[in-house]
Write a protein that holds these residues in place. Sequence first.
Motif, PDB file in Angstrom:
ATOM      1  N   VAL A  80      43.233  57.344  31.759  1.00 56.70           N
ATOM      2  CA  VAL A  80      41.972  56.697  31.591  1.00 56.70           C
ATOM      3  C   VAL A  80      41.826  56.181  30.211  1.00 56.70           C
ATOM      4  CG1 VAL A  80      39.498  57.126  31.835  1.00 56.70           C
ATOM      5  CG2 VAL A  80      41.024  58.147  33.522  1.00 56.70           C
ATOM      6  N   ASP A  81      41.283  54.917  30.029  1.00 56.32           N
ATOM      7  CA  ASP A  81      41.239  54.100  28.822  1.00 56.32           C
ATOM      8  C   ASP A  81      39.840  53.736  28.829  1.00 56.32           C
ATOM      9  OD1 ASP A  81      41.488  52.980  26.483  1.00 56.32           O
ATOM     10  OD2 ASP A  81      42.364  51.117  27.349  1.00 56.32           O
ATOM     11  N   ASN A  82      39.042  54.354  28.140  1.00 55.64           N
ATOM     12  CA  ASN A  82      37.402  54.079  27.894  1.00 55.64           C
ATOM     13  C   ASN A  82      37.385  52.889  26.897  1.00 55.64           C
ATOM     14  OD1 ASN A  82      37.601  57.513  28.045  1.00 55.64           O
ATOM     15  ND2 ASN A  82      35.790  56.479  29.280  1.00 55.64           N
ATOM     16  N   LYS A  83      36.759  51.746  27.494  1.00 55.55           N
ATOM     17  CA  LYS A  83      36.067  50.609  26.811  1.00 55.55           C
ATOM     18  C   LYS A  83      34.916  50.212  27.102  1.00 55.55           C
ATOM     19  CE  LYS A  83      40.434  49.698  25.155  1.00 55.55           C
ATOM     20  NZ  LYS A  83      40.761  49.484  23.942  1.00 55.55           N
ATOM     21  N   ALA A  84      33.990  51.153  26.449  1.00 57.71           N
ATOM     22  CA  ALA A  84      32.673  50.911  26.694  1.00 57.71           C
ATOM     23  C   ALA A  84      32.074  49.579  25.892  1.00 57.71           C
ATOM     24  CB  ALA A  84      31.879  52.038  26.224  1.00 57.71           C
ATOM     25  N   GLY A  85      30.977  49.006  26.615  1.00 60.27           N
ATOM     26  CA  GLY A  85      30.610  47.866  26.148  1.00 60.27           C
ATOM     27  C   GLY A  85      30.168  46.956  27.218  1.00 60.27           C
ATOM     28  N   ALA A  86      28.747  46.216  26.820  1.00 60.15           N
ATOM     29  CA  ALA A  86      28.183  45.162  27.862  1.00 60.15           C
ATOM     30  C   ALA A  86      28.382  45.774  29.188  1.00 60.15           C
ATOM     31  CB  ALA A  86      29.250  44.033  27.769  1.00 60.15           C
ATOM     32  N   SER A  87      27.748  46.956  29.452  1.00 58.19           N
ATOM     33  CA  SER A  87      27.652  47.524  30.811  1.00 58.19           C
ATOM     34  C   SER A  87      28.661  47.636  31.647  1.00 58.19           C
ATOM     35  CB  SER A  87      26.571  46.669  31.604  1.00 58.19           C
ATOM     36  OG  SER A  87      25.220  47.211  30.756  1.00 58.19           O
ATOM     37  N   GLY A  88      30.156  47.490  31.207  1.00 60.58           N
ATOM     38  CA  GLY A  88      31.338  47.566  31.738  1.00 60.58           C
ATOM     39  C   GLY A  88      32.023  46.150  31.483  1.00 60.58           C
ATOM     40  N   GLY A  89      31.159  45.279  31.030  1.00 61.09           N
ATOM     41  CA  GLY A  89      31.685  43.904  30.867  1.00 61.09           C
ATOM     42  C   GLY A  89      33.106  43.961  30.024  1.00 61.09           C
ATOM     43  N   VAL A  90      33.153  44.525  28.977  1.00 55.26           N
ATOM     44  CA  VAL A  90      34.363  44.714  28.069  1.00 55.26           C
ATOM     45  C   VAL A  90      35.639  44.944  28.912  1.00 55.26           C
ATOM     46  CG1 VAL A  90      35.462  45.913  25.995  1.00 55.26           C
ATOM     47  CG2 VAL A  90      32.999  45.114  26.132  1.00 55.26           C
ATOM     48  N   ALA A  91      35.341  46.177  29.726  1.00 51.73           N
ATOM     49  CA  ALA A  91      36.590  46.733  30.379  1.00 51.73           C
ATOM     50  C   ALA A  91      36.962  45.705  31.658  1.00 51.73           C
ATOM     51  CB  ALA A  91      36.159  47.965  31.223  1.00 51.73           C
ATOM     52  N   ALA A  92      35.946  44.814  31.988  1.00 59.16           N
ATOM     53  CA  ALA A  92      36.235  43.881  33.256  1.00 59.16           C
ATOM     54  C   ALA A  92      36.997  42.717  32.721  1.00 59.16           C
ATOM     55  CB  ALA A  92      34.975  43.565  33.593  1.00 59.16           C
ATOM     56  N   GLY A 121      31.911  36.624  31.815  1.00 61.52           N
ATOM     57  CA  GLY A 121      33.195  36.050  31.658  1.00 61.52           C
ATOM     58  C   GLY A 121      33.927  36.149  33.011  1.00 61.52           C
ATOM     59  N   TYR A 122      33.444  36.935  33.894  1.00 57.25           N
ATOM     60  CA  TYR A 122      34.185  37.340  35.185  1.00 57.25           C
ATOM     61  C   TYR A 122      33.523  37.149  36.453  1.00 57.25           C
ATOM     62  CZ  TYR A 122      31.392  41.618  34.986  1.00 57.25           C
ATOM     63  OH  TYR A 122      30.332  42.406  34.776  1.00 57.25           O
ATOM     64  N   ASP A 123      34.144  37.048  37.513  1.00 56.64           N
ATOM     65  CA  ASP A 123      33.266  36.878  38.789  1.00 56.64           C
ATOM     66  C   ASP A 123      33.725  38.238  39.666  1.00 56.64           C
ATOM     67  OD1 ASP A 123      33.362  36.127  41.895  1.00 56.64           O
ATOM     68  OD2 ASP A 123      32.215  34.607  41.111  1.00 56.64           O
ATOM     69  N   PRO A 124      32.964  39.026  39.808  1.00 52.08           N
ATOM     70  CA  PRO A 124      33.379  40.101  40.556  1.00 52.08           C
ATOM     71  C   PRO A 124      33.982  40.011  41.861  1.00 52.08           C
ATOM     72  CG  PRO A 124      31.199  40.621  40.039  1.00 52.08           C
ATOM     73  CD  PRO A 124      31.469  38.864  39.824  1.00 52.08           C
ATOM     74  N   LEU A 125      34.058  39.012  42.682  1.00 52.40           N
ATOM     75  CA  LEU A 125      34.747  38.684  43.727  1.00 52.40           C
ATOM     76  C   LEU A 125      36.026  37.829  43.703  1.00 52.40           C
ATOM     77  CD1 LEU A 125      31.719  38.077  46.180  1.00 52.40           C
ATOM     78  CD2 LEU A 125      33.159  40.293  45.996  1.00 52.40           C
ATOM     79  N   ARG A 126      35.993  37.096  42.737  1.00 51.02           N
ATOM     80  CA  ARG A 126      37.208  36.132  42.617  1.00 51.02           C
ATOM     81  C   ARG A 126      38.209  36.568  41.512  1.00 51.02           C
ATOM     82  NH1 ARG A 126      33.339  31.923  42.551  1.00 51.02           N
ATOM     83  NH2 ARG A 126      33.426  31.510  40.281  1.00 51.02           N
ATOM     84  N   ASP A 127      37.800  37.235  40.890  1.00 54.39           N
ATOM     85  CA  ASP A 127      38.597  37.564  39.614  1.00 54.39           C
ATOM     86  C   ASP A 127      39.412  38.972  39.696  1.00 54.39           C
ATOM     87  OD1 ASP A 127      38.065  35.192  38.137  1.00 54.39           O
ATOM     88  OD2 ASP A 127      36.582  36.055  36.979  1.00 54.39           O
ATOM     89  N   PHE A 128      39.139  39.662  40.802  1.00 51.97           N
ATOM     90  CA  PHE A 128      39.738  41.186  40.903  1.00 51.97           C
ATOM     91  C   PHE A 128      40.231  41.155  42.341  1.00 51.97           C
ATOM     92  CE2 PHE A 128      36.218  41.275  37.667  1.00 51.97           C
ATOM     93  CZ  PHE A 128      37.188  41.654  36.663  1.00 51.97           C
ATOM     94  N   THR A 129      40.985  42.314  42.381  1.00 49.81           N
ATOM     95  CA  THR A 129      41.424  42.734  43.672  1.00 49.81           C
ATOM     96  C   THR A 129      40.717  43.917  43.911  1.00 49.81           C
ATOM     97  OG1 THR A 129      43.857  42.017  43.488  1.00 49.81           O
ATOM     98  CG2 THR A 129      43.531  43.764  45.027  1.00 49.81           C
ATOM     99  N   ALA A 130      39.886  43.874  45.213  1.00 45.23           N
ATOM    100  CA  ALA A 130      39.313  45.285  45.501  1.00 45.23           C
ATOM    101  C   ALA A 130      40.363  46.300  46.037  1.00 45.23           C
ATOM    102  CB  ALA A 130      38.259  45.025  46.561  1.00 45.23           C
TER     103      ALA A 130
END
Length: 329
Positions: A71-83, A114-123
């Motif tokens: 687990v790598d914690n990358k806090a910031g922007a309500s999860g946006g940094v990690a995303a 800077g990300y789209d939850p549906l287009r930029d990730f594999t669910a």
Amino acid sequence: MNTPHQRKRSFLLGCAALALGSATFAQTAGSDWPTRPVTIVVGFSAGGPTDVVARILADNLATQFKQSFVVDNKAGASGGVAAMQVKQAAPDGYTLMFGSSSTLSIIPTLQKTGYDPLRDFTAIGLVASYPYFLVAPVSSNITSLDELLKQGRNPASQLSYGSAGNGAVNHLAGEWFKHEAKINAVHIPYKGDSAAVTDLVAGRLDFAFLAGAVALPQAKAGKMRLLASASAVPGRGGEGLPTLGEQRFKGYAAEPWNGLMGPKGIPQPIVARLNAAVNQIMNRPDVVARLAAMEQYPLTGTPQQFTDHIKAQTERWAAVIQSANIKVD
């Protein structure tokens, strides 16, 4: 010299070889993976509800796949940094994200990301959720949901409620509740739940929506009073506690959730193996018991169900955001 027919035949054979090679790679990727440590990026600080569940899942995945899941914690922007970090990672199954409702359904509705939850990730799969509870300080004369509604609907009074900040899930939950209940209440944003809890216990706020992990210990200690559950499932939080969506406001539910994702393009065999493992782990009796101790509950399913959940939750919170004209700085 090659004839047009020979060139066409060579082209078709090349396409077939490429397709076969891709299929072989995907199959190999699924059967061999993981051969080295896997990183699960969490967009929030260590010790919070998202992080704790991520670590429970990571520990069990490590046991199941006989490989480290870090687990790598990358806090910031309500999860946006990690995303953003996971979006840019190689889609090989070795960098994953423990996504949250705020990162995937709320923040992209409130502001440009800077990300789209549906287009930029594999669910990959949903993991767990937890309900909020409507609470009031024990020093208050608000002793029940009915009393809160009575006072809130009195034109001569104006209640106050606190949240973890503008755009936080419990801010949106409060605005949705105000609209459904037709009460007068002003929102007081804090930088996190802990400051809101301090003022609520001191009687400087009239009510709040808080996670069970926070609200239930405070209620047990005699500092807060549970007025209702905001769960979609009746009975959570104790026998006799009203469920807002079931008994008063049809469809009302405020339950943050988490799910496992990866960069766009992770081979399907890896997705299938991970999804099966997540579903099996999160529904094991020992894991269910650990979650219940924190007032969390398994929320699992297929990758498609995860995608559908993101869409449905985005539509739900977008309607609340628009109706309440919620904006963030």
